[in-house]
Design an enzyme around this catalytic site. Sequence first.
Site, mmCIF file in Angstrom:
data_model
loop_
_atom_site.group_PDB
_atom_site.id
_atom_site.type_symbol
_atom_site.label_atom_id
_atom_site.label_comp_id
_atom_site.label_asym_id
_atom_site.label_seq_id
_atom_site.Cartn_x
_atom_site.Cartn_y
_atom_site.Cartn_z
ATOM 1 N N LYS A 69 2.713 1.066 10.752
ATOM 2 C CA LYS A 69 2.860 2.314 10.004
ATOM 3 C C LYS A 69 2.256 3.487 10.777
ATOM 4 O O LYS A 69 2.778 4.604 10.723
ATOM 5 C CB LYS A 69 2.188 2.191 8.636
ATOM 6 C CG LYS A 69 2.968 1.357 7.635
ATOM 7 C CD LYS A 69 2.266 1.387 6.285
ATOM 8 C CE LYS A 69 3.005 0.550 5.258
ATOM 9 N NZ LYS A 69 2.320 0.549 3.952
ATOM 10 N N ARG A 115 4.741 -13.423 9.393
ATOM 11 C CA ARG A 115 5.326 -12.113 9.183
ATOM 12 C C ARG A 115 6.578 -11.969 10.053
ATOM 13 O O ARG A 115 6.790 -12.750 10.991
ATOM 14 C CB ARG A 115 4.328 -11.002 9.506
ATOM 15 C CG ARG A 115 3.937 -10.930 10.963
ATOM 16 C CD ARG A 115 2.934 -9.806 11.204
ATOM 17 N NE ARG A 115 3.525 -8.505 10.916
ATOM 18 C CZ ARG A 115 2.822 -7.381 10.822
ATOM 19 N NH1 ARG A 115 1.507 -7.400 10.956
ATOM 20 N NH2 ARG A 115 3.416 -6.240 10.576
ATOM 21 N N GLU A 138 0.859 -1.182 0.000
ATOM 22 C CA GLU A 138 0.000 0.000 0.000
ATOM 23 C C GLU A 138 0.899 1.237 0.000
ATOM 24 O O GLU A 138 1.811 1.323 0.822
ATOM 25 C CB GLU A 138 -0.889 0.026 1.233
ATOM 26 C CG GLU A 138 -1.855 -1.125 1.355
ATOM 27 C CD GLU A 138 -2.644 -1.047 2.649
ATOM 28 O OE1 GLU A 138 -3.516 -0.167 2.773
ATOM 29 O OE2 GLU A 138 -2.373 -1.868 3.539
#
Length: 559
Positions: A271, A261, A35
Amino acid sequence: MSSESAPASNFIRTLIQDDLAEGRHDHVVTRFPPEPNGYLHIGHAKSIVVNFGMAEQFGGDCTLRFDDTNPEKESQEYIEAIKRDVTWLGYEWKGPVRYASDYFDRLYEYAEELIRGGHAYVCSLDPETAAQYRGTLKEAGTDSPYRDRSVEENLDLFRRMRAGEFAEGEHVLRAKIDMASPNMNMRDPILYRIRYLTHHQTGDKWCIYPMYDFTHPLSDAEEGVTHSLCTLEFEDHRPLYDWVLEHVTPPCRPRQTEFARLNVNYTITSKRKLMRLVDEGHVDAWNDPRMPTLSGMRRRGFTPASLRQFCDMVGVNKTGGTVDLGMLEHAIRDDLNRNAPRAMCVLRPVKLVLTNYPEGQSEILSTAVHPQDESMGTREVTWTREMYIDAEDFVEVPPNKKWKRLSKGNAVRLRGGYVITCNDFVTDDDGNVTEIHAEYDPATLGVNPEGYKPKGVIHWVSAETAVDLELRLYDRLFGVENPGADKNRDFVEDLNPDNLVVMTGCKGEANLASPRTDIPYQFEREGYFFYDPEASSENRIVMNRTVTLRDSWAKISGQ
């Protein structure tokens, strides 16, 4: 890029091997779909290595596709930064950069296909009511009163949504699946919502935007992706991924597979939290060398090879967990120990005068660029009457028998030069040593002296040719292993107060006047340092400490 070693076996590699062997595919296609709403961080490095690495190992292709379905938080700045990071890590994407917005027309057609098949409907519940209808993890949801609208009414409303006839939040397009599903993602999820925003790629063409869970599988299909490799948080979304592909007519059927992850202790990768550090001034920018962003790590001096090695060390598995930051630091030390050129730098300079060396005279000495790699050649350093050594390398009286540096009456070798013996020193009114007087032995260049034994070897630079440096000593950004774990504390309270120490007036050897910009230097006994072009100027050389020579954190923190 070429693989540096044989690829390690893991469940994804085995899965792809089986798919190829059984004829499901004859060419592997993966994708990396970030993104563009922030900078990439260390967690993304693993996803990059997995997706690009798997394609590379099997002679396939990997595309770079931006998931740009939320223009409110996206920008061209993030897009350019992400492209730089992927390229810096050593990977090349197949074909042009792609965007989910490239497929907006096709996605709209897929949405109408779902409506015509009776698999999607326009819902007019307000957001608060829709949330109540959704139910809980323990209670089934309730069907929307608009769930049974006719195909004709749904098509009409959806087309009017696209035409901009309704306000934001007035209608959404939802999939018709199962409001009683134990998987919350399958309870008639939203596929499209109305947003009056200018998009960085499509401008004002669209006022309805698709949701990620609808966009992702169809973008994969449009690009011919064979293996959609995601992190574990998307595991619960896989049934919806498959449902979307099953209820339209895509050009192919990609397969989603999830892996754990990358979580690293003493680090955050949210983020939202990283942006807060920037916005509140706890760090200077997204590429601050303290940040776990790839741009920050690049500016600090981490190398692509070290990050790829780190990801290989972590491995690819299904089990989540937290990796010790020491593993990352080991990877960069291992790379730099083998590849970093050496240089001498005095962090706390004190003047050394060789009283028996002629004034105005100098000589050029040759020393290795790397003591274990002759192929890197040699470098020249200048020997003069006045030098700088580190203040911590001198004491009047040795504290113990193990003292290996300079003291009054004792001898040491200056690295790559002659042996010197201290005769005297000068102090200021506070007792601080301001100047050291010594004699050098002209018969000791490259040979050991006869009749006495030097205590050790210390680094130095010529006072005549020394380069002024500003050194920024970076350490771990957070002082606790799991920042933010204590819900009674703001995560910024966990910041390490010593994450940056700035040292000015440091003295480097003359070669550092035009420092290399591709790899850090190893400064004798001080650590690895990398030139910072952003902080430097014509009359100011700034170098960032990438990592210390040894891991001293565990000892300092009492672990």
